[in-house]
Design a protein around this motif. Sequence first.
Motif, PDB file in Angstrom:
ATOM      1  N   LEU A  29       0.815  -1.220   0.000  1.00 50.17           N
ATOM      2  CA  LEU A  29       0.000   0.000   0.000  1.00 50.17           C
ATOM      3  C   LEU A  29       0.845   1.264   0.000  1.00 50.17           C
ATOM      4  N   ALA A  30       2.027   1.202   0.600  1.00 49.36           N
ATOM      5  CA  ALA A  30       2.907   2.381   0.702  1.00 49.36           C
ATOM      6  C   ALA A  30       4.337   1.959   0.402  1.00 49.36           C
ATOM      7  N   PRO A  31       4.632   1.677  -0.855  1.00 51.13           N
ATOM      8  CA  PRO A  31       5.983   1.197  -1.207  1.00 51.13           C
ATOM      9  C   PRO A  31       7.082   2.228  -0.986  1.00 51.13           C
ATOM     10  N   GLY A  32       6.708   3.482  -0.745  1.00 55.78           N
ATOM     11  CA  GLY A  32       7.719   4.509  -0.513  1.00 55.78           C
ATOM     12  C   GLY A  32       8.389   4.426   0.841  1.00 55.78           C
ATOM     13  N   ILE A  33       7.831   3.626   1.767  1.00 57.44           N
ATOM     14  CA  ILE A  33       8.439   3.466   3.092  1.00 57.44           C
ATOM     15  C   ILE A  33       9.734   2.674   2.956  1.00 57.44           C
ATOM     16  N   GLU A  34      10.858   3.323   3.277  1.00 59.73           N
ATOM     17  CA  GLU A  34      12.164   2.683   3.152  1.00 59.73           C
ATOM     18  C   GLU A  34      12.590   1.967   4.425  1.00 59.73           C
ATOM     19  N   GLN A  35      12.070   2.429   5.567  1.00 64.68           N
ATOM     20  CA  GLN A  35      12.500   1.859   6.838  1.00 64.68           C
ATOM     21  C   GLN A  35      11.307   1.736   7.778  1.00 64.68           C
ATOM     22  N   LEU A  36      11.118   0.562   8.346  1.00 62.64           N
ATOM     23  CA  LEU A  36      10.050   0.306   9.304  1.00 62.64           C
ATOM     24  C   LEU A  36      10.694   0.012  10.652  1.00 62.64           C
ATOM     25  N   ILE A  37      10.401   0.859  11.644  1.00 63.66           N
ATOM     26  CA  ILE A  37      11.027   0.756  12.966  1.00 63.66           C
ATOM     27  C   ILE A  37       9.962   0.310  13.964  1.00 63.66           C
ATOM     28  N   TRP A  38      10.153  -0.872  14.558  1.00 60.98           N
ATOM     29  CA  TRP A  38       9.161  -1.428  15.469  1.00 60.98           C
ATOM     30  C   TRP A  38       9.506  -1.137  16.925  1.00 60.98           C
ATOM     31  N   THR A  39       8.492  -0.824  17.712  1.00 63.41           N
ATOM     32  CA  THR A  39       8.631  -0.752  19.161  1.00 63.41           C
ATOM     33  C   THR A  39       7.819  -1.894  19.765  1.00 63.41           C
ATOM     34  N   GLN A  40       8.213  -2.332  20.960  1.00 59.30           N
ATOM     35  CA  GLN A  40       7.469  -3.363  21.692  1.00 59.30           C
ATOM     36  C   GLN A  40       7.196  -4.570  20.791  1.00 59.30           C
ATOM     37  N   ARG A  41       8.231  -4.999  20.094  1.00 59.54           N
ATOM     38  CA  ARG A  41       8.103  -6.078  19.112  1.00 59.54           C
ATOM     39  C   ARG A  41       8.123  -7.438  19.802  1.00 59.54           C
ATOM     40  N   SER A  42       7.173  -8.313  19.434  1.00 60.59           N
ATOM     41  CA  SER A  42       7.121  -9.676  19.978  1.00 60.59           C
ATOM     42  C   SER A  42       7.127 -10.694  18.846  1.00 60.59           C
ATOM     43  N   PHE A  43       7.636 -10.313  17.689  1.00 58.86           N
ATOM     44  CA  PHE A  43       7.637 -11.177  16.516  1.00 58.86           C
ATOM     45  C   PHE A  43       8.986 -11.031  15.812  1.00 58.86           C
ATOM     46  N   GLU A  44       9.283 -11.951  14.942  1.00 57.12           N
ATOM     47  CA  GLU A  44      10.531 -11.911  14.200  1.00 57.12           C
ATOM     48  C   GLU A  44      10.426 -10.927  13.042  1.00 57.12           C
ATOM     49  N   ARG A  45      11.507 -10.195  12.816  1.00 57.64           N
ATOM     50  CA  ARG A  45      11.527  -9.298  11.665  1.00 57.64           C
ATOM     51  C   ARG A  45      11.532 -10.118  10.385  1.00 57.64           C
ATOM     52  N   SER A  46      10.790  -9.632   9.377  1.00 53.78           N
ATOM     53  CA  SER A  46      10.638 -10.412   8.145  1.00 53.78           C
ATOM     54  C   SER A  46      11.265  -9.738   6.930  1.00 53.78           C
ATOM     55  N   ALA A  47      11.790  -8.535   7.083  1.00 55.34           N
ATOM     56  CA  ALA A  47      12.363  -7.829   5.939  1.00 55.34           C
ATOM     57  C   ALA A  47      13.633  -7.104   6.370  1.00 55.34           C
ATOM     58  N   ALA A  48      14.512  -6.886   5.398  1.00 56.02           N
ATOM     59  CA  ALA A  48      15.794  -6.242   5.694  1.00 56.02           C
ATOM     60  C   ALA A  48      15.635  -4.806   6.137  1.00 56.02           C
ATOM     61  N   ASN A  49      14.520  -4.162   5.752  1.00 53.41           N
ATOM     62  CA  ASN A  49      14.332  -2.758   6.102  1.00 53.41           C
ATOM     63  C   ASN A  49      13.584  -2.585   7.424  1.00 53.41           C
ATOM     64  N   GLU A  50      13.460  -3.650   8.212  1.00 53.70           N
ATOM     65  CA  GLU A  50      12.813  -3.572   9.515  1.00 53.70           C
ATOM     66  C   GLU A  50      13.881  -3.522  10.610  1.00 53.70           C
ATOM     67  N   ALA A  51      13.607  -2.718  11.636  1.00 51.52           N
ATOM     68  CA  ALA A  51      14.563  -2.579  12.739  1.00 51.52           C
ATOM     69  C   ALA A  51      13.808  -2.458  14.053  1.00 51.52           C
ATOM     70  N   ASP A  52      14.508  -2.712  15.138  1.00 54.20           N
ATOM     71  CA  ASP A  52      13.937  -2.584  16.476  1.00 54.20           C
ATOM     72  C   ASP A  52      14.327  -1.226  17.063  1.00 54.20           C
ATOM     73  N   TYR A  53      13.355  -0.512  17.565  1.00 52.21           N
ATOM     74  CA  TYR A  53      13.551   0.845  18.077  1.00 52.21           C
ATOM     75  C   TYR A  53      14.624   0.889  19.164  1.00 52.21           C
ATOM     76  N   GLU A  54      14.515   0.026  20.167  1.00 54.46           N
ATOM     77  CA  GLU A  54      15.463   0.062  21.278  1.00 54.46           C
ATOM     78  C   GLU A  54      16.865  -0.362  20.840  1.00 54.46           C
ATOM     79  N   ASP A  55      16.943  -1.300  19.897  1.00 53.76           N
ATOM     80  CA  ASP A  55      18.253  -1.693  19.381  1.00 53.76           C
ATOM     81  C   ASP A  55      18.937  -0.522  18.680  1.00 53.76           C
ATOM     82  N   LEU A  56      18.155   0.231  17.921  1.00 51.89           N
ATOM     83  CA  LEU A  56      18.714   1.393  17.219  1.00 51.89           C
ATOM     84  C   LEU A  56      19.248   2.417  18.215  1.00 51.89           C
ATOM     85  N   LEU A  57      18.473   2.682  19.277  1.00 53.09           N
ATOM     86  CA  LEU A  57      18.915   3.669  20.264  1.00 53.09           C
ATOM     87  C   LEU A  57      20.163   3.190  20.997  1.00 53.09           C
TER      88      LEU A  57
END
Length: 515
Positions: free
Chosen positions: A118-146
């Motif tokens: 629906l929104a292919p322009g999103i280059e990076q998806l940053i998850w908070t409070q994640r309880s699932f495995e990341r499924s794409a290379a452009n996904e990251a964990d908020y706390e890991d990034l910080l």
Amino acid sequence: MPLNELLPKAVRLHPRREAVVCGRLRMDYAAFAARVWRLCGALRRMGLAKGDRLAVLHENCHVFLESYFAAAHLGLILVPLNFRLSPGELGFILQDSGARALIAQGRFHAHIQDLPALAPGIEQLIWTQRSFERSAANEADYEDLLAAEPPDPPPPLALEDRDIAHLYYTSGTTGRPKGVMLTHGNVKSHALGTIAELHITDRDHWFHVAPLFHLADAWATFAITWAGGKHVILPVFDALRVLETIERERITLTNLIPTMLNLMVNEPRVGAFDYSSLRYMLSGGAPIAPETVRRIMETLHCDYVQTYGMTETSPYLTLSLLKGRLRSLPPEEQLRFKAKTGREFIDVRLRVVDDAGLDVAADETRVGEIIVQGDTVTPGYWNLPDETAEAIRDGWLYTGDLAVIDEEGYVTIVDRKKDMIITGGENVYSTEVENVLYRHEDILEAAVVGVPDPKWGEAVKAFVVPKPGRSVRPEEIIAFCRKHLASYKCPKGVELLESLPRTGSGKIYKKGLRS
């Protein structure tokens, strides 16, 4: 002072003052700023730069506050998203805004799993409070990034008042959401205005209960920080938890919608808590009855302020704060003024005009449209020059709200030019719902209006004419709407008719449906 100087100022003046309370997490200004700086570093490492759009899909949380300030410091344009919207609606906003990155709460993972399409322009998806495995290379964990970034402030960035700070999307009358641009100057001016009007200081504890994706609450992000006050955050509204937290955290002020306040004053245990810390209870987003105002003041033992505003105005246009001479009036007279829409906000000029653009008489009888100008008023809609030109004419924003005004300068809204319904503090345009109804194969005609509702202020009601030889049940129509619209936009009730009332010119007579 630009927005990227507010948090550093709070750190200089109040480094060890408690700044944020979010669940079990408690941070002083130094610790909060360190997280913001780490987020700035992560976003810069992703390649985000001034003018890029960063979207946030989240319940109330310290993450939302961190995102507001990180965007301000990097010159990013923050796009707060209403998590009640359907995936299709969210996808449209992300595409229309050109958002490059999205910070999303893990609980919405299933809801937005189709966003890449629906929104292919999103280059990076940053998850908070994640309880699932990341499924794409452009996904990251908020706390890991910080955790991977140093707590160092970003390099100084020159910002101007005309630079866009936020894009808030509102429902369009044709069903197409419009992005309201708010500049750094708009946000800064509104923050200063609220500090002046409400006498906000570092002793204040603001309660973020209304959603932070909505300006009813989001404005306090900057005003409270500027003054060095405390932010207390509740993820979602719960009447009992709100009452308990007011006592525990010594809340001094907040802004809620009438639906919330009604549930609070009717909570069976409302009398069990201490509300002596409360200075003001502000309310806006929907009409409120004087009797409800009376109950709020008597139950919560605080002053009450009715507010009125728009996304386009950052938001406040009026407050029902009493002028000095009105405070000497008898209590019943004071209550009458407190329940009005209010007098103009400190950095706004407001007029009520007739169709010829002339000011109506201040007699509380003549009805006109509210028009406004001031430093808090939007420069326009994102990539919509025609809609901008229609709304802002000769330097005045035409609100579409009809009101009367009294000799003290207090206005009272009596109707809306456009068929906007305010239900539970959310705006719903009837045309948007009607467009969905007309997509139903069994519906010939449809009209949607707002009807009084004791819980929501107004409820969405649909009047439907089935096609000849077809039959459809109200429950089916509501279920159909739920497939295409956010739940709060869907009709709470459906009435089947043989025909819709019409005016002499053939137009659907909505006033007749409301009566």
